[in-house]
Design an enzyme around this catalytic site. Structure first.
Site, PDB file in Angstrom:
ATOM      1  N   LEU A 262       0.834  -1.204   0.000  1.00 23.87           N
ATOM      2  CA  LEU A 262       0.000   0.000   0.000  1.00 23.87           C
ATOM      3  C   LEU A 262       0.870   1.256   0.000  1.00 23.87           C
ATOM      4  CD1 LEU A 262      -2.791  -0.956   2.549  1.00 23.87           C
ATOM      5  CD2 LEU A 262      -2.851  -1.062   0.064  1.00 23.87           C
ATOM      6  N   SER A 263       0.584   2.154  -0.923  1.00 27.38           N
ATOM      7  CA  SER A 263       1.324   3.410  -1.032  1.00 27.38           C
ATOM      8  C   SER A 263       0.450   4.446  -1.712  1.00 27.38           C
ATOM      9  CB  SER A 263       2.624   3.210  -1.809  1.00 27.38           C
ATOM     10  OG  SER A 263       3.253   4.460  -2.055  1.00 27.38           O
ATOM     11  N   ASP A 286       7.576   9.715   9.620  1.00 31.68           N
ATOM     12  CA  ASP A 286       8.649  10.647   9.233  1.00 31.68           C
ATOM     13  C   ASP A 286       8.132  12.035   8.895  1.00 31.68           C
ATOM     14  OD1 ASP A 286       7.291  10.040   6.926  1.00 31.68           O
ATOM     15  OD2 ASP A 286       9.070  10.034   5.662  1.00 31.68           O
ATOM     16  N   LYS A 287       6.832  12.297   9.125  1.00 35.73           N
ATOM     17  CA  LYS A 287       6.244  13.600   8.814  1.00 35.73           C
ATOM     18  C   LYS A 287       6.507  13.988   7.364  1.00 35.73           C
ATOM     19  CE  LYS A 287       6.366  15.203  13.576  1.00 35.73           C
ATOM     20  NZ  LYS A 287       6.788  16.255  14.519  1.00 35.73           N
ATOM     21  N   ASN A 288       6.459  12.988   6.513  1.00 37.07           N
ATOM     22  CA  ASN A 288       6.552  13.175   5.062  1.00 37.07           C
ATOM     23  C   ASN A 288       7.908  13.733   4.617  1.00 37.07           C
ATOM     24  OD1 ASN A 288       5.186  12.631   2.711  1.00 37.07           O
ATOM     25  ND2 ASN A 288       4.384  14.690   2.487  1.00 37.07           N
ATOM     26  N   LEU A 308      -5.349   3.046  -1.070  1.00 34.94           N
ATOM     27  CA  LEU A 308      -6.734   2.928  -0.629  1.00 34.94           C
ATOM     28  C   LEU A 308      -7.598   3.941  -1.384  1.00 34.94           C
ATOM     29  CD1 LEU A 308      -6.356   2.561   3.238  1.00 34.94           C
ATOM     30  CD2 LEU A 308      -6.777   0.761   1.570  1.00 34.94           C
ATOM     31  N   LEU A 322      -2.703   9.595   7.405  1.00 31.90           N
ATOM     32  CA  LEU A 322      -3.164   8.813   8.544  1.00 31.90           C
ATOM     33  C   LEU A 322      -2.028   8.004   9.138  1.00 31.90           C
ATOM     34  CD1 LEU A 322      -6.573   7.467   7.211  1.00 31.90           C
ATOM     35  CD2 LEU A 322      -6.179   9.417   8.704  1.00 31.90           C
TER      36      LEU A 322
END
Length: 397
Positions: A262-263, A286-288, A308, A322
């Site tokens: 999932l990505s 990692d807070k993006n 998703l 999320l």
């Protein structure tokens, strides 16, 4: 005459090597001058130094200590604050234990009062219903049904996270396990690449509590190895039964299963969960900071990717992603409800501002719905873009 003819005595030469080449001075000679190299105190301070037998020059040991102090790493103010907070947290351990006991006692008292009220209003039937809502996770686990599907949480990004992010991930893993264990229809659960600092935290701070967890496997190998192993244990007699959303798929075979990572960066959208399949969720907080790292990792391994269908069912007010446990819970909810929209609304926190899109369009084919919304919407981001980042298992800022 004898005294005049007797040769004069020469003085003894000094043992100092520096005076080997100097000329001898006759004893008793008038006007003799001391040698220039003779060590004599020239100032009052030198006289005192020689008399006390001390030297102002630093000794070798002291100099080494001073140098070691200079070489010691300097701690910043921020690090000092963190250390102080950690010390304060450890010092309040007994106080927190006392507070937990008080809360437990108050909870028991509230339950006794609720039971008495239910007995007075609805009799034994109302009491039984209330007791069912209070069932423990262990009781729910015994009553839940295991399905032939596997969820793998990939913890191979340990070295990319800060200490506080690893702490957050450990809490998310704990919550994911709890949600799966208490679900009516549960999946096989695996934590892969469990061999670094995250494992150290579970072994020390969390006192190896994961050793008592049921229905979950911890593996040092990576997610690809875990996915291959999942194929085998889902084939076993106790590998799960086709119930719940899989009840009408009695013709499904283990060969029909698939492996999906999932990505949110994947161009593919997940429409349903299939029996005998393994779904991998990147365990990364990692807070993006690291863009599309889960997607790149899956592509390098040659594993199929998908996201998703958040944009097909939910209108997000922000692009915040999320947490890992939210993604796991959404998939578990789907196994129970079979409806993505309802699963999203039950799991996505209200603070994220997610709202369910039009129910009529939501009941149509999800693959068609995304195109319709994208064509009619004036907003810049499309339904399949970054607002779908809930598929990426990362935490909030």
């Amino acid at each position: 005459m004898e005294d005049e003819e007797r040769p004069r005595k020469y003085p003894k030469l000094s043992n100092d090597e520096g005076q080997e080449g100097s000329e001898p001075t006759m004893t008793g000679a008038v006007g003799s001058v001391p040698h220039e190299d003779a060590a004599q105190p020239t100032t009052q301070n030198d006289v005192a130094t020689v008399a006390n037998g001390t030297d102002d020059k630093p000794k070798d040991g002291q100099q080494a200590v001073d140098e070691s102090k200079d070489d010691a790493p300097k701690v910043s103010k921020r690090q000092l604050k963190k250390l102080r907070r950690r010390e304060q947290w450890d010092a309040q351990k007994e106080q927190r234990k006392t507070i937990r006991k008080e809360k437990t006692a108050a909870k028991k008292q509230r339950r006794r009062e609720a039971l008495n009220q239910a007995r007075q209003e609805g009799g034994q039937e109302a009491v039984d219903q209330l007791l069912q809502t209070w069932q423990s996770s262990r009781q729910k686990f015994k009553q839940s049904t295991l399905l032939p599907i596997t969820l793998v949480m990939d913890c191979g990004y340990d070295d990319l996270m800060l200490e506080k992010e690893r702490i957050s991930l450990s809490s998310q893993l704990t919550r994911s396990y709890s949600d799966n264990r208490g679900a009516p229809f549960r999946a096989h659960m695996v934590v892969s690449s469990f061999n670094k600092l995250l494992k150290e935290r579970f072994d020390t701070t969390l006192a190896k509590s994961y050793n008592n967890w049921q229905g979950i496997r911890f593996m040092e190998e990576d997610f690809a190895h875990a996915a291959e192993q999942a194929k085998e244990w889902m084939k076993e007699p106790k590998g799960g039964q086709l119930a719940g959303m899989f009840a009408n798929k009695t013709d499904a075979t283990p060969e029909d299963g698939e492996i999906v990572y999932l990505s949110s960066d994947s161009p593919n959208t997940l429409t349903e969960l299939k029996p005998y399949s393994t779904y991998i969720i990147g365990g990364l907080v990692d807070k993006n900071r690291h863009k599309a790292i889960c997607y790149k990792t899956a592509v390098e391994k040659g594993i199929k990717t998908a996201k998703l269908p958040i944009g097909d069912y939910i209108q997000m007010a922000s692009r915040q992603v999320l947490a890992t446990n939210h993604v796991v819970e959404i998939m578990i909810r789907w196994l129970e409800l079979g409806d993505w929209g309802e699963a999203f609304m039950k799991v996505i926190p209200r603070r994220k501002g997610g709202t369910l899109k039009d129910s009529e369009r939501g009941s149509e084919d999800p693959s068609q719905e995304g195109d319709v919304v994208d064509a009619d919407s004036d907003e810049e981001p499309g339904p399949g873009e970054r607002e779908d980042e809930a598929a990426a298992p990362r935490t909030d800022p």
